[in-house]
Design an enzyme around this catalytic site. Structure first.
Site, PDB file in Angstrom:
ATOM      1  N   HIS A 187       0.810  -1.209   0.000  1.00 55.86           N
ATOM      2  CA  HIS A 187       0.000   0.000   0.000  1.00 55.86           C
ATOM      3  C   HIS A 187       0.850   1.269   0.000  1.00 55.86           C
ATOM      4  O   HIS A 187       0.445   2.285  -0.556  1.00 55.86           O
ATOM      5  CB  HIS A 187      -0.934   0.010   1.213  1.00 55.86           C
ATOM      6  CG  HIS A 187      -2.260  -0.624   0.935  1.00 55.86           C
ATOM      7  ND1 HIS A 187      -3.236   0.006   0.198  1.00 55.86           N
ATOM      8  CD2 HIS A 187      -2.764  -1.827   1.282  1.00 55.86           C
ATOM      9  CE1 HIS A 187      -4.297  -0.785   0.112  1.00 55.86           C
ATOM     10  NE2 HIS A 187      -4.038  -1.898   0.757  1.00 55.86           N
ATOM     11  N   ARG A 282     -11.690 -10.268  -6.000  1.00 60.18           N
ATOM     12  CA  ARG A 282     -11.160 -11.331  -5.140  1.00 60.18           C
ATOM     13  C   ARG A 282     -12.285 -11.855  -4.237  1.00 60.18           C
ATOM     14  O   ARG A 282     -12.576 -11.270  -3.206  1.00 60.18           O
ATOM     15  CB  ARG A 282     -10.015 -10.803  -4.277  1.00 60.18           C
ATOM     16  CG  ARG A 282      -8.809 -10.285  -5.051  1.00 60.18           C
ATOM     17  CD  ARG A 282      -7.760  -9.790  -4.062  1.00 60.18           C
ATOM     18  NE  ARG A 282      -6.525  -9.373  -4.708  1.00 60.18           N
ATOM     19  CZ  ARG A 282      -6.217  -8.121  -5.001  1.00 60.18           C
ATOM     20  NH1 ARG A 282      -7.078  -7.141  -4.718  1.00 60.18           N
ATOM     21  NH2 ARG A 282      -5.063  -7.827  -5.576  1.00 60.18           N
ATOM     22  N   ARG A 318     -12.746 -13.597  -9.872  1.00 63.32           N
ATOM     23  CA  ARG A 318     -11.840 -14.726  -9.666  1.00 63.32           C
ATOM     24  C   ARG A 318     -12.449 -15.689  -8.657  1.00 63.32           C
ATOM     25  O   ARG A 318     -12.899 -15.276  -7.586  1.00 63.32           O
ATOM     26  CB  ARG A 318     -10.489 -14.227  -9.141  1.00 63.32           C
ATOM     27  CG  ARG A 318      -9.444 -15.346  -9.007  1.00 63.32           C
ATOM     28  CD  ARG A 318      -8.110 -14.831  -8.534  1.00 63.32           C
ATOM     29  NE  ARG A 318      -8.161 -14.380  -7.150  1.00 63.32           N
ATOM     30  CZ  ARG A 318      -7.148 -13.804  -6.510  1.00 63.32           C
ATOM     31  NH1 ARG A 318      -6.010 -13.585  -7.156  1.00 63.32           N
ATOM     32  NH2 ARG A 318      -7.266 -13.416  -5.260  1.00 63.32           N
ATOM     33  N   GLU A 407      -0.111 -16.973 -13.178  1.00 62.92           N
ATOM     34  CA  GLU A 407       0.707 -16.681 -12.001  1.00 62.92           C
ATOM     35  C   GLU A 407       1.865 -17.665 -11.866  1.00 62.92           C
ATOM     36  O   GLU A 407       2.817 -17.410 -11.131  1.00 62.92           O
ATOM     37  CB  GLU A 407      -0.148 -16.787 -10.733  1.00 62.92           C
ATOM     38  CG  GLU A 407      -1.366 -15.903 -10.721  1.00 62.92           C
ATOM     39  CD  GLU A 407      -2.388 -16.376  -9.720  1.00 62.92           C
ATOM     40  OE1 GLU A 407      -2.515 -15.725  -8.670  1.00 62.92           O
ATOM     41  OE2 GLU A 407      -3.046 -17.402  -9.968  1.00 62.92           O
ATOM     42  N   ASN A 430       2.298 -10.099  -9.325  1.00 61.93           N
ATOM     43  CA  ASN A 430       2.844 -10.263  -7.980  1.00 61.93           C
ATOM     44  C   ASN A 430       3.294 -11.708  -7.751  1.00 61.93           C
ATOM     45  O   ASN A 430       4.424 -11.974  -7.359  1.00 61.93           O
ATOM     46  CB  ASN A 430       1.805  -9.883  -6.924  1.00 61.93           C
ATOM     47  CG  ASN A 430       1.304  -8.464  -7.081  1.00 61.93           C
ATOM     48  OD1 ASN A 430       1.819  -7.690  -7.876  1.00 61.93           O
ATOM     49  ND2 ASN A 430       0.288  -8.113  -6.313  1.00 61.93           N
ATOM     50  N   ASP A 431       2.378 -12.648  -7.977  1.00 65.04           N
ATOM     51  CA  ASP A 431       2.729 -14.058  -7.781  1.00 65.04           C
ATOM     52  C   ASP A 431       3.643 -14.576  -8.876  1.00 65.04           C
ATOM     53  O   ASP A 431       4.516 -15.413  -8.619  1.00 65.04           O
ATOM     54  CB  ASP A 431       1.465 -14.919  -7.710  1.00 65.04           C
ATOM     55  CG  ASP A 431       0.926 -15.043  -6.291  1.00 65.04           C
ATOM     56  OD1 ASP A 431       1.733 -14.957  -5.346  1.00 65.04           O
ATOM     57  OD2 ASP A 431      -0.287 -15.203  -6.124  1.00 65.04           O
ATOM     58  N   ARG A 441       7.438 -12.547  -1.698  1.00 68.07           N
ATOM     59  CA  ARG A 441       7.200 -11.133  -1.944  1.00 68.07           C
ATOM     60  C   ARG A 441       6.970 -10.331  -0.673  1.00 68.07           C
ATOM     61  O   ARG A 441       6.945  -9.097  -0.709  1.00 68.07           O
ATOM     62  CB  ARG A 441       6.020 -10.944  -2.891  1.00 68.07           C
ATOM     63  CG  ARG A 441       4.693 -11.340  -2.311  1.00 68.07           C
ATOM     64  CD  ARG A 441       3.647 -11.428  -3.396  1.00 68.07           C
ATOM     65  NE  ARG A 441       2.538 -10.543  -3.161  1.00 68.07           N
ATOM     66  CZ  ARG A 441       1.293 -10.794  -3.562  1.00 68.07           C
ATOM     67  NH1 ARG A 441       1.043 -11.894  -4.225  1.00 68.07           N
ATOM     68  NH2 ARG A 441       0.328  -9.950  -3.339  1.00 68.07           N
ATOM     69  N   CYS A 478      -3.302  -7.862 -13.768  1.00 66.87           N
ATOM     70  CA  CYS A 478      -4.030  -7.428 -12.573  1.00 66.87           C
ATOM     71  C   CYS A 478      -3.148  -7.420 -11.335  1.00 66.87           C
ATOM     72  O   CYS A 478      -3.627  -7.237 -10.228  1.00 66.87           O
ATOM     73  CB  CYS A 478      -5.272  -8.286 -12.335  1.00 66.87           C
ATOM     74  SG  CYS A 478      -4.927 -10.033 -12.059  1.00 66.87           S
TER      75      CYS A 478
END
Length: 547
Positions: A187, A282, A318, A407, A430-431, A441, A478
């Site tokens: 964030h 999500r 998702r 991912e 990210n993944d 991460r 995403c």
């Protein structure tokens, strides 16, 4: 004057200098003694303290808009979470713990569950501990940790920052953010970019330096620390035009600018900020408080509440990203030696297909209830066979458009075959970075490896986008890489057709895309992919896009 230099990951561009204001460390761990004389009376203190904390956060939320408001409202709700409070009260009554210690232990138990989950849920650990600190401060009559009151412009230096700390920062006073921990997908990075505040994360050693002045370069990640005051200086950047709400390059090439959401609150904030739709809903956030699997009608109502603000617009839902590494009791997960590589995401559905079938039924019903243009996608898909299995089940449930997340490196490397089985794919950077570089991460020490500018990661994105272009099928991103305005141009140049991000980044990314032609984006992509290091890739793209 003595100076030292720390190196981190630049996550929000800009160069500034100025005095340092240090964010206080979290409160020390509360003591487990002495036991309260009256356990019921001690337990009864927790509810009013939580109500006071929640009220103050809600009042702060009323003074801001968009993502900042959603963050503060979510933190306020977390402060009053009945499960957290009930667990804390139980610890007081059954073990005779003082209320502050009981809150600490209840919060740590929940934080441990989230940490074991990895990914996005693990990033919420900081939120839980922030709420616990605020409750403990209220119970002990001490000042809560957080951003100090600033009398003038300053560089904020912290171990880490909770979303509630950053949500309503004043960009006129905060010159830059520098954290010793955190990573490029957190964030701090996202909100700093949205506020136009230069930021560097994972800058190890900045706290030990005890600096009173600093020069921060949010582009390179370099932080020069001084033991003497430093005059305020801000390198001016060209003003960015406001975004008109349509995702496209300067020459009209469409690149949808979408939002990532996890709740109805997120959805309302995203719609108000002008998101063209949702690229990632999500759904596991609808399950977190459930001790048993919610029924189809309960799921349908929860999804409909989040879909309603996007009637007539595209929403990608998702399916449940849960399993042995997720805190969902009804899944009856068994211990695994390495849960991040275990039975999670779509892999749960192979053994228990009825769970995904009921969820797909609920999603189809919510789509009918709201008029949103709903697609579904499955997480943690590794092969084309898995993609085809999911697509068949989605279509059997009456959902005509099915896709999967990319991912896992294997899925990226077999993108052509995966895309033959589905209607679209969405890259979770990210993944994908985490698995490509074998780097957790959540570890600040490995933040450089999870930098979305890593050329190896960009090459995987290019591979997937090329497969999509050859088949005429959309390829979205995403992961939080989409929230970087500079990187957005590179992703578009690689062939990505949509970018989905937190609400706070929508305007900046949309405006940045609109500044450059597709040909320029493609040139920036070529130069970035050809480099060897993330800093080189970032600079190469900047040289093209800001020429």
């Amino acid at each position: 004057m003595t100076t030292t230099t720390a190196h981190g990951v630049g996550v929000s561009p800009g160069q500034v200098s100025g005095p340092v204001a240090r964010v206080e460390e979290p409160l020390p761990e509360p003591k487990a003694t002495p036991a309260p004389a009256d356990r019921d009376q001690e337990a009864a203190r927790i509810g009013p303290a939580a109500a006071a904390v929640a009220r103050r956060l809600a009042e702060r939320a009323e003074s801001v808009k968009g993502e900042a408001r959603a963050i503060l409202e979510t933190t306020s709700a977390m402060a009053g979470d009945p499960t957290l409070l009930a667990n804390a009260e139980k610890l007081v009554r059954e073990r005779g713990l003082p209320a502050p210690r009981a809150v600490f232990e209840a919060a740590e138990e929940f934080a441990a569950l989230l940490a074991s989950a990895g990914g996005y849920l693990a990033e919420r650990v900081r939120d839980v501990r922030d709420v616990a600190d605020r409750l403990i401060a209220e119970l002990t009559g001490t000042a809560p940790p957080g951003v100090p009151e600033l009398s003038g412009p300053a560089v904020l230096v912290a171990r880490d920052l909770a979303p509630a700390d950053t949500a309503d920062l004043d960009p006129r006073l905060v010159l830059a953010l520098v954290t010793e921990e955190g990573g490029p997908t957190g964030h701090t990075a996202i909100l700093a970019r949205s506020l136009g505040i230069p930021a560097v994360v994972a800058a190890r050693g900045v706290l030990a330096a005890g600096a009173v002045g600093a020069r921060v370069d949010g582009d390179t990640g370099e932080v020069e620390l001084s033991d003497e005051p430093v005059a305020v200086q801000v390198a001016q950047r060209p003003a960015q035009r406001p975004w008109d709400g349509v995702g496209r390059t300067a020459d009209g090439h469409p690149v949808k600018v979408l939002a990532n959401i996890g709740s109805a609150t997120d959805a309302a904030a995203a719609a108000a900020a002008g998101a063209e739709g949702v690229g990632l809903f999500r759904t596991e956030f609808c399950f977190l408080a459930a001790t048993s699997e919610p029924g189809v009608e309960a799921q349908r109502a929860a999804y409909a509440e989040a879909l309603a603000p996007f009637a007539g617009k595209p929403v990608v839902v998702r399916t449940l990203d849960a399993g042995a590494d997720k805190p969902l009791p009804f899944l009856s997960a068994t211990d695994e030696p390495n849960p991040a590589l275990g039975v999670r995401g779509i892999r749960v559905a192979f053994d228990r297909p009825e769970i995904v079938d009921r969820q797909l039924e609920a999603i189809a019903g919510a789509a009918a209830d709201t008029g949103a243009e709903v697609s579904v996608m499955a997480p943690m898909v590794a092969t084309a066979d898995e993609a085809a299995w999911f697509a068949r089940r989605a279509r059997a449930a009456g959902i005509t458009r099915a896709g999967v997340m990319i991912e896992v490196p294997a899925a990226a490397l077999s993108a052509a075959e995966v895309l033959d089985a589905v209607d679209f794919v969405s890259i979770g950077t990210n993944d994908l970075a985490q698995y490509t570089f074998a780097a957790d991460r959540m570890l600040g020490a490995l933040a450089q490896l999870n930098d979305p500018w890593q050329p190896a990661l960009l090459r995987l994105v290019e591979l997937v986008a090329r497969a999509g272009r050859e088949r005429g099928k959309p390829v979205g991103v995403c992961g939080e890489a989409a929230a970087d305005g500079l990187l957005a141009g590179v992703l578009a140049g690689l062939g990505v057709t949509s970018l989905s991000m937190v609400t706070a980044a929508l305007g900046a990314v949309g405006a940045s895309l609109a500044e450059h032609s597709m040909a320029t984006c493609e040139q920036a992509a070529r130069t970035a992919v050809a480099t060897a290091e993330p800093a080189q890739a970032r600079q190469a793209a900047r040289d093209v896009l800001h020429r």
